[in-house]
Design a protein around this motif. Structure first.
Motif, mmCIF file in Angstrom:
data_model
loop_
_atom_site.group_PDB
_atom_site.id
_atom_site.type_symbol
_atom_site.label_atom_id
_atom_site.label_comp_id
_atom_site.label_asym_id
_atom_site.label_seq_id
_atom_site.Cartn_x
_atom_site.Cartn_y
_atom_site.Cartn_z
ATOM 1 N N ALA A 142 30.691 42.927 50.125
ATOM 2 C CA ALA A 142 30.914 43.515 51.661
ATOM 3 C C ALA A 142 31.927 44.741 51.529
ATOM 4 O O ALA A 142 32.767 44.920 50.754
ATOM 5 N N LYS A 143 31.594 45.587 53.094
ATOM 6 C CA LYS A 143 32.776 46.581 52.762
ATOM 7 C C LYS A 143 33.799 46.836 53.306
ATOM 8 O O LYS A 143 34.955 45.380 53.618
ATOM 9 N N LEU A 144 34.865 46.436 51.772
ATOM 10 C CA LEU A 144 36.709 46.802 51.949
ATOM 11 C C LEU A 144 37.188 47.751 52.001
ATOM 12 O O LEU A 144 38.315 47.696 52.805
ATOM 13 N N ALA B 86 39.802 41.737 58.018
ATOM 14 C CA ALA B 86 38.523 42.092 57.832
ATOM 15 C C ALA B 86 38.007 42.913 58.890
ATOM 16 O O ALA B 86 37.589 41.285 59.726
ATOM 17 N N PRO B 87 37.202 43.375 59.687
ATOM 18 C CA PRO B 87 36.543 43.450 61.099
ATOM 19 C C PRO B 87 35.243 42.813 60.945
ATOM 20 O O PRO B 87 34.462 42.629 60.220
ATOM 21 N N ALA C 267 38.013 41.511 53.490
ATOM 22 C CA ALA C 267 39.813 41.978 52.565
ATOM 23 C C ALA C 267 40.508 41.224 51.690
ATOM 24 O O ALA C 267 39.659 40.260 50.877
ATOM 25 N N LEU C 268 41.050 41.621 51.424
ATOM 26 C CA LEU C 268 41.468 41.349 49.916
ATOM 27 C C LEU C 268 42.634 40.035 50.002
ATOM 28 O O LEU C 268 42.164 39.376 48.768
ATOM 29 N N SER C 269 42.459 39.870 50.972
ATOM 30 C CA SER C 269 43.590 38.413 50.993
ATOM 31 C C SER C 269 42.178 37.375 51.481
ATOM 32 O O SER C 269 42.529 36.021 51.134
#
Length: 236
Positions: free
Chosen positions: A107-109, A132-133, A142-144
């Motif tokens: 997935a795009k980060l 993340a959108p 997202a890193l979260s």
């Protein structure tokens, strides 16, 4: 040096305006915003600016002694990859995707946007640290999602340092070293890809590494290999 803004339209546009006004911004300077109202990615796509994410831009002045300026996208990709590694317990989940995306478990980060302004190249980077959108055409991350969300300012310092290092390597060791290191951080050869070229539509094939000039080598179903110099690349 890292300058932060509470909000702006676009850090790339801000740097471009300063350059047009005659401000000689030094390499190593970063403009980082808490929020952007007009951030954008490749092909004019809007860039999500979730609070706590990284949104920033820097500038490079390529010279005739440097490798081709378009390969700065690969330099920036490696810099983002190296900075994100420090906040990722399992390095295997991070992969670069040509020409300028960092992926987290497919997935795009993060994304990168290069824009020319006079003798400068403005490098804009957005990375999802916290949020993340929800996009209709591609998964995001997202890193979260894999651990505690990194502090934005801490990540900014890590990225500024790694970008300076990768830029120096690009200038010192040339393109061959960059291509080998970039490919070692990318998804493996044989990965199925879809490439959307505006003139031809969707081209399907498999990742076959990078060409000597940094373009994407796409192996087609008939066994031939095609060089992709521009296009929207998606994991199949």
């Amino acid at each position: 040096m890292i300058e932060t803004l509470p909000h702006t339209g676009s850090t790339n546009a801000d740097i471009a305006a300063r350059l047009k006004a005659g401000d000689r911004i030094a390499e190593g300077f970063w403009l980082v915003a808490d929020r952007q109202t007009a951030g954008r990615g490749r092909h004019g796509r809007p860039w999500f600016d979730g609070h706590g994410n990284f949104l920033g831009s820097t500038v490079v002045y390529p010279s005739d002694r440097d490798p081709p300026a378009p390969t700065l996208a690969l330099v920036a990709g490696l810099a983002v990859y190296e900075a994100a590694l420090a906040f990722c317990a399992d390095p295997a989940v991070l992969k670069l995707k040509w020409p300028n995306d960092l992926m987290l478990s497919g997935a795009k980060l993060a994304g990168i946007l290069l824009e020319g302004q006079g003798d400068a190249v403005i490098v804009g980077i957005g990375l999802n640290l916290v949020h993340a959108p929800d996009l209709p055409d591609r998964p995001t991350a997202a890193l979260s999602h894999i651990g505690p969300a990194p502090d934005r300012d801490l990540f900014a310092s890590a990225l500024a340092s790694s970008f300076t290092t990768e830029l120096q390597r690009w200038r010192t060791y040339g393109l061959d070293s960059l291509l080998r290191r970039w490919e070692s951080a990318a998804h493996p050869r044989g990965t199925a890809l879809h490439v959307n070229e505006q003139s031809e539509g969707i081209i399907k094939g498999q990742f076959d590494g990078l060409a000597d000039d940094g373009s994407l080598r796409l192996r087609l179903a008939d066994g031939s290999t095609r060089a992709i110099h521009a296009g929207d690349v998606m994991l199949a």
